[in-house]
Design a protein around this motif. Structure first.
Motif, PDB file in Angstrom:
ATOM      1  N   LEU A  31      -3.473  14.041 -10.511  1.00 54.54           N
ATOM      2  CA  LEU A  31      -3.982  13.489  -9.352  1.00 54.54           C
ATOM      3  C   LEU A  31      -3.610  14.260  -8.013  1.00 54.54           C
ATOM      4  O   LEU A  31      -4.448  14.438  -7.253  1.00 54.54           O
ATOM      5  N   PRO A  65      -7.179   4.472  -5.867  1.00 55.34           N
ATOM      6  CA  PRO A  65      -7.334   5.482  -4.917  1.00 55.34           C
ATOM      7  C   PRO A  65      -7.961   6.808  -5.484  1.00 55.34           C
ATOM      8  O   PRO A  65      -8.551   7.667  -4.698  1.00 55.34           O
ATOM      9  N   PHE A  66      -8.387   6.730  -6.724  1.00 58.14           N
ATOM     10  CA  PHE A  66      -8.928   7.959  -7.313  1.00 58.14           C
ATOM     11  C   PHE A  66     -10.270   7.457  -8.177  1.00 58.14           C
ATOM     12  O   PHE A  66     -10.133   6.316  -8.819  1.00 58.14           O
ATOM     13  N   VAL A  80      -6.099  15.536  -5.027  1.00 58.26           N
ATOM     14  CA  VAL A  80      -5.883  15.794  -3.543  1.00 58.26           C
ATOM     15  C   VAL A  80      -6.167  17.201  -3.080  1.00 58.26           C
ATOM     16  O   VAL A  80      -6.611  17.198  -1.852  1.00 58.26           O
ATOM     17  N   THR A  95     -10.543  11.936  -5.020  1.00 64.46           N
ATOM     18  CA  THR A  95     -10.355  10.686  -4.139  1.00 64.46           C
ATOM     19  C   THR A  95     -11.122   9.922  -3.969  1.00 64.46           C
ATOM     20  O   THR A  95     -12.514  10.263  -3.637  1.00 64.46           O
ATOM     21  N   ARG A  96     -10.862   8.510  -3.680  1.00 64.75           N
ATOM     22  CA  ARG A  96     -11.888   7.512  -3.249  1.00 64.75           C
ATOM     23  C   ARG A  96     -12.545   8.176  -1.840  1.00 64.75           C
ATOM     24  O   ARG A  96     -13.669   7.782  -1.648  1.00 64.75           O
ATOM     25  N   ARG A  97     -11.792   8.739  -0.982  1.00 66.54           N
ATOM     26  CA  ARG A  97     -12.331   9.031   0.311  1.00 66.54           C
ATOM     27  C   ARG A  97     -13.521  10.024   0.135  1.00 66.54           C
ATOM     28  O   ARG A  97     -14.526   9.801   0.880  1.00 66.54           O
TER      29      ARG A  97
END
Length: 666
Positions: A52, A121-122, A56, A136-138
């Motif tokens: 993870l 979040p991922f 990021v 990442t979700r963003r």
């Protein structure tokens, strides 16, 4: 040097990630983000947390996400630390031993979900080649929103309907009687821009992208009525690129076969940076976007390869309903400094033959393949074209051409491409090599050669050096040649070479002063100086300064003005004759500019270029960087470096992980 402790909440995770921190691959921020979020999901598997952290990390390395099965192969080239590793350090122990099992465990984590699961979040995004992108979700939202915006533009109908007959008639007038029937590239672009909301014109330097778009703009303005004129916005990613766009639009306007009124409208267009067009603030807030669209019927953006995914998404969402967006760019040049390879993701399917030309997006893409500068420098054009094609034999073929071992395009290499040799084993250039790099500046047609000639005249009391015509002649001479490097630091970088060039330049100028004053060759003389600047010093602006009207990448010279030394820059209006003076005390951040990095040169064009390779293993010296450096030259290319180094790095294209192409074409 080993990094200090982070004191993560999960100390076992910190210990597990220590090896990758030492390698300079994972940063403290990558680990801190995962450590802060993991407790909410109860995730404690150390290798899962490590995977993870790579998701990021991805945007910091230019990626949208990460493919865990291939990350080890690519991460070493991308690492930011190059210090000696601690004695006894076990590189293999830093990585999970079974990458397939590692990926399976990470994707099964409660912190990773499918694209529609908003609470995790991922995201795990399946790609068309069967691999899985972890992001990442963003970053997933950025990618998804951009894909939706691009598809909407590609399938939409323009609000302003233009006469196809009028566009075809104007196209024949601008590009030749048979341009439409013969499918000339510019005619295809004109038809696309007139009928579609999205047009992507892609091609290398010299293929006529800006030349054609200027004429297409004239056709579109001509086709609109006075009651409903076409509202046009021009933009580019950087201030320098915006200025170059303005100069290209303003150049040779009298040659256009249109009315004087249309020429005046074209001359009045003022390209801006994308940040200024969208009203973007330093905190990331954007005035224009999905909720507040741009008041323009047509937005044309140059150098689209330099735009990162977040800015690209903001731009596409800011296009008003029914308005047109035209993108110009070269997918083979360097991608954006930030995350994403958006232009390449958009066009690669069509250019590489995998995407359907019948789809809405496929019809929006117009490749420009004809190099109109090849007659001037066929060898450089042939080298660039060979790199673009990317055949397995390409690195060896280009190495042989550039090292002068074989002829290309009927030219012997010394006529157009000259190898200046390899640096010393210490990684430093020889004095002879530095002098060869400096020589074009000091030749009779070089800017320093012209300045030396003016200074050495016995009757000259500096009055001619104050004249705008002299300033303009020196600026034009300066723009004909530039030395490009891979790195800023080091003996083969911008800083090291600039120091040596400064010494040579000042010695030549002092010799001219001695000659004018009739002094002995060893007599002590001084050059005019002010605030640390010296007469003849080349300047490169490194920060946008809108209050002074200077942009990052603007280049000028320190010359004598009416009141003393000033910085002189080309007229930003793009007029045939013109330059402007800026007080030295008003200059924004800048540096001496005999050399500039290849990154800084992107979008520029010089008659002659000298390219200096890194002289060592470099994570940024890639195929795209070398292609960008080579194609900055329109006539003559010198290069300094080891042919083995050139061949090795031509065989190393930039590989950025992205799922945008799958969303657009899958």
């Amino acid at each position: 040097m080993e990094p200090g402790p982070l004191y993560l909440n999960d100390r076992a995770f910190e210990e597990r990630a220590e090896g990758l921190r030492v390698l300079g691959i994972l940063s403290d921020t990558d680990l801190l983000v995962v450590d802060a979020v993991a407790p909410r999901f109860g995730e404690t598997d150390l290798d899962v947390l490590l995977g993870l952290a790579f998701a990021v990390r991805a945007p910091r390395a230019g990626h949208i996400g990460v493919n865990l099965r291939t990350i080890r192969r690519h991460a070493v080239d991308e690492r930011v630390q190059h210090e000696e590793l601690p004695e006894g350090f076990d590189v293999d122990a830093a990585w999970p031993s079974d990458t397939e099992e590692w990926e399976r465990r990470v994707l099964a984590s409660s912190m990773v979900g499918a694209v529609g699961e908003e609470r995790v979040p991922f995201v795990a995004q399946p790609l068309r080649d069967g691999s899985v992108l972890l992001l990442t979700r963003r970053m997933w939202r950025e990618q998804e929103r951009l894909a939706l915006a691009l598809k909407g533009l590609a399938t939409g109908t323009p609000a302003l309907v233009l006469s196809e007959e009028a566009i075809d008639e104007g196209t024949r007038r601008m590009f030749g009687d048979n341009a439409v029937e013969d499918g000339v590239e510019a005619a295809q672009a004109a038809r696309a821009v007139s009928s579609r909301r999205l047009t992507v014109v892609t091609g290398g330097p010299g293929t006529g992208k800006t030349y054609s778009i200027k004429r297409i703009l004239a056709l579109l303005i001509e086709a609109c009525s006075e009651e409903q004129p076409l509202r046009v916005e021009l933009a580019a990613p950087t201030g320098k690129a915006a200025v170059r766009m303005a100069e290209a639009i303003a150049e040779n306007l009298d040659d256009l076969d249109v009315s004087e009124g249309i020429r005046e409208q074209l001359a009045s267009l003022e390209p801006r940076t994308l940040h200024r067009l969208l009203g973007m603030r330093p905190d990331g807030y954007c005035h224009h976007g999905k909720e507040r669209r741009l008041a323009a019927d047509l937005v044309v953006v140059d150098e689209a390869s330099m735009i990162d995914i977040a800015l690209f998404r903001q731009l596409c969402e800011a296009i008003a309903p029914g308005a047109r967006l035209v993108l110009l760019g070269d997918r083979d040049q360097l991608a954006s400094v930030e995350a994403g390879t958006v232009l390449a993701d958009i066009v690669s399917e069509v250019l590489d033959g995998g995407g359907s030309r019948e789809s809405a997006l496929g019809q929006s893409i117009v490749p420009f393949r004809t190099n109109h500068r090849s007659a001037e420098a066929p060898s450089i054009a042939a080298i660039a074209r060979t790199i673009q094609q990317g055949e397995p034999s390409m690195p060896l073929v280009v190495r042989q051409w550039m090292a002068g071992e074989v002829k290309v395009a009927g030219e012997t290499m010394p006529e157009r491409v000259l190898h200046l040799g390899a640096p010393e084993e210490s990684g430093r250039p020889t004095e002879l090599q530095v002098r060869k790099l400096m020589k074009p500046y000091l030749d009779a047609e070089g800017y320093l050669g012209k300045l030396v000639a003016a200074l050495s005249k016995q009757s000259d009391r500096h009055h001619s050096l104050q004249e705008p015509a002299t300033h303009l002649a020196l600026l034009k001479a300066f723009e004909r040649y530039r030395v490009l490097t891979v790195h800023r630091a080091g003996a083969l970088g911008v800083k090291g070479l600039n120091r040596q060039f400064t010494t040579f330049a000042q010695d030549a100028l002092k010799a001219a002063v001695r000659e004018r004053q009739g002094k002995a060759p060893d007599a002590s003389v001084s050059l005019p100086r002010y605030l640390g600047f010296w007469l003849g010093q080349p300047i490169l602006v490194t920060r946008n300064a809108y209050d002074v009207g200077l942009m990052n990448g603007d280049a000028g010279l320190v010359l004598r003005g009416r009141q003393g030394l000033v910085a002189v820059f080309p007229n930003a209006s793009g007029e045939e004759v013109g330059c402007r003076e800026v007080g030295l005390g008003r200059l924004p951040e800048h540096e001496t500019a005999f050399c500039m990095t290849i990154h800084k040169s992107q979008g520029s064009q010089f008659g002659r270029v000298a390219m200096v390779l890194a002289g060592r293993e470099s994570p940024i010296q890639s195929r795209e960087l070398l292609y960008t450096g080579i194609t900055r030259s329109s006539s003559r290319l010198d290069w300094l470096g080891d042919p083995d180094e050139l061949q090795r790095d031509l065989d190393r294209p930039i590989t950025r992980a992205s799922g945008l192409a799958s969303l657009l074409w899958g």
